[in-house]
Write a protein that holds these residues in place. Sequence first.
Motif, mmCIF file in Angstrom:
data_model
loop_
_atom_site.group_PDB
_atom_site.id
_atom_site.type_symbol
_atom_site.label_atom_id
_atom_site.label_comp_id
_atom_site.label_asym_id
_atom_site.label_seq_id
_atom_site.Cartn_x
_atom_site.Cartn_y
_atom_site.Cartn_z
ATOM 1 N N TYR A 33 0.839 -1.196 0.000
ATOM 2 C CA TYR A 33 0.000 0.000 0.000
ATOM 3 C C TYR A 33 0.871 1.243 0.000
ATOM 4 O O TYR A 33 2.001 1.237 0.488
ATOM 5 C CB TYR A 33 -0.859 0.067 1.276
ATOM 6 N N TYR A 35 0.177 5.098 1.582
ATOM 7 C CA TYR A 35 -0.650 6.019 2.334
ATOM 8 C C TYR A 35 0.005 7.391 2.302
ATOM 9 O O TYR A 35 1.228 7.508 2.257
ATOM 10 C CB TYR A 35 -0.765 5.590 3.806
ATOM 11 N N GLN A 37 0.173 11.063 4.469
ATOM 12 C CA GLN A 37 -0.176 11.775 5.695
ATOM 13 C C GLN A 37 0.149 13.246 5.501
ATOM 14 O O GLN A 37 1.304 13.626 5.355
ATOM 15 C CB GLN A 37 0.586 11.218 6.889
ATOM 16 N N LYS A 41 -1.988 15.654 9.651
ATOM 17 C CA LYS A 41 -1.740 14.323 10.202
ATOM 18 C C LYS A 41 -2.784 13.279 9.816
ATOM 19 O O LYS A 41 -2.800 12.198 10.398
ATOM 20 C CB LYS A 41 -1.614 14.361 11.742
ATOM 21 N N PHE A 42 -3.661 13.607 8.849
ATOM 22 C CA PHE A 42 -4.596 12.587 8.398
ATOM 23 C C PHE A 42 -3.884 11.591 7.501
ATOM 24 O O PHE A 42 -3.170 11.975 6.578
ATOM 25 C CB PHE A 42 -5.756 13.213 7.617
ATOM 26 N N LEU A 43 -4.103 10.309 7.790
ATOM 27 C CA LEU A 43 -3.521 9.234 6.986
ATOM 28 C C LEU A 43 -4.562 8.722 6.019
ATOM 29 O O LEU A 43 -5.606 8.216 6.438
ATOM 30 C CB LEU A 43 -3.110 8.079 7.898
ATOM 31 N N ILE A 45 -5.359 6.321 2.494
ATOM 32 C CA ILE A 45 -4.847 5.323 1.560
ATOM 33 C C ILE A 45 -4.881 5.897 0.149
ATOM 34 O O ILE A 45 -5.810 6.620 -0.221
ATOM 35 C CB ILE A 45 -5.643 4.006 1.654
ATOM 36 N N ILE A 56 -6.620 -1.299 -5.196
ATOM 37 C CA ILE A 56 -7.244 -0.100 -4.638
ATOM 38 C C ILE A 56 -6.617 1.110 -5.308
ATOM 39 O O ILE A 56 -5.402 1.218 -5.387
ATOM 40 C CB ILE A 56 -7.037 0.024 -3.109
ATOM 41 N N GLU A 58 -7.565 5.008 -4.880
ATOM 42 C CA GLU A 58 -8.431 6.057 -4.379
ATOM 43 C C GLU A 58 -8.392 7.244 -5.349
ATOM 44 O O GLU A 58 -7.654 7.230 -6.321
ATOM 45 C CB GLU A 58 -7.992 6.487 -2.973
ATOM 46 N N PHE A 90 3.729 6.971 3.325
ATOM 47 C CA PHE A 90 4.036 5.717 4.007
ATOM 48 C C PHE A 90 3.711 4.534 3.108
ATOM 49 O O PHE A 90 2.619 4.454 2.531
ATOM 50 C CB PHE A 90 3.229 5.575 5.305
ATOM 51 N N LEU A 104 -1.254 -4.488 9.288
ATOM 52 C CA LEU A 104 -0.476 -3.752 8.305
ATOM 53 C C LEU A 104 0.873 -3.425 8.914
ATOM 54 O O LEU A 104 0.949 -3.006 10.067
ATOM 55 C CB LEU A 104 -1.160 -2.429 7.953
ATOM 56 N N PHE A 106 4.026 -0.953 8.482
ATOM 57 C CA PHE A 106 4.351 0.304 7.821
ATOM 58 C C PHE A 106 5.853 0.541 7.797
ATOM 59 O O PHE A 106 6.591 0.137 8.699
ATOM 60 C CB PHE A 106 3.699 1.481 8.563
ATOM 61 N N GLY A 107 6.278 1.264 6.760
ATOM 62 C CA GLY A 107 7.626 1.769 6.733
ATOM 63 C C GLY A 107 7.720 3.028 7.582
ATOM 64 O O GLY A 107 6.724 3.472 8.173
ATOM 65 N N GLU A 108 8.906 3.618 7.602
ATOM 66 C CA GLU A 108 9.122 4.793 8.449
ATOM 67 C C GLU A 108 8.689 6.095 7.791
ATOM 68 O O GLU A 108 8.691 7.138 8.417
ATOM 69 C CB GLU A 108 10.584 4.872 8.867
#
Lengths: 115, 111
Positions: A33, A35, A37, A41-43, A45, A56, A58, A90, A104, A106-108
Motif C-alpha cells: 500500500y 498512504y 499523511q 496528520k490525516f492518513l 490510503i 485499490i 483512491e 508511508f 499492516l 508500515f515503513g518509516e
Amino acid sequence: DTAVSQTPKYLVTQMGNDKSIKCEQNLGHDTMYWYKQDSKKFLKIMFSYNNKELIINETVPNRFSPKSPDKAHLNLHINSLELGDSAVYFCASSLRGGGDTGELFFGEGSRLTVL
Amino acid sequence: DAKTTQPNSMESNEEEPVHLPCNHSTISGTDYIHWYRQLPSQGPEYVIHGLTSNVNNRMASLAIAEDRKSSTLILHRATLRDAAVYYCILRMKTSGSRLTFGEGTQLTVNP
C-alpha cells in the motif's frame, strides 16, 4: 533487518519536477500500500497492489503512478509535483485478506517537501 | 466505512494505567476493531484487535462493550515511550487489511 523500507527518507524538490519513492518489504507479504499523511496528520490510503495487480486506487491525481515490479516492491512516481503534494508518504504491506490479524506493517515514511 | 470517534487528546502519568476510549455506534456485525499507534516520526504500528471478546497481548488490552458500540484500549502501565497518536479503526472482514484512519487520540505521558 527492516521489514518495510522506504527510500529516500527525505526529499526536497521544486514544483514541476518528477520524483520517485521506492518501497521494499522482506516479510513475504503479497499486498502493498501507499498512504499519504498530510500536514494535519490525516492518513489516507492512495493505492494498494496485490501480487503486482492494482486493487485499490483512491481518488488520486493521475500525476501519481504506482509501479510494482514484483510483490516485494511498490514504487510511487509523482509527475509535475505541486505544493500540495508535500506530505509524508508511508508504504505498508500485509497478507491478502489480512491474514489472522489484518495487520499492516508500515515503513518509516518518506517526507516530501515541494518548494 | 463505519466511523469511530475518539478524544483528540489524553494525558497520563508514567507507570499509571491509561484507558483510551473509542465510540463506534455504527459498527456492523463483521467489523473488527483495530488499534494502531503512531510514535513521533514513525509509521503506524499495530497494537491489538478484536471482534467481540476482550483481548490481551504483550502491548495492551482491548475491552469491547457487550453491544460492540464502544471499546477501550488499556495500557496497563504507561511509559514515556507510549506517547503517541492512538488510532481506533474498524476493519471490514471482507476488506482484507485495508484500513481507514481517523484523527486518533494524542496521548501524552508525563514523567
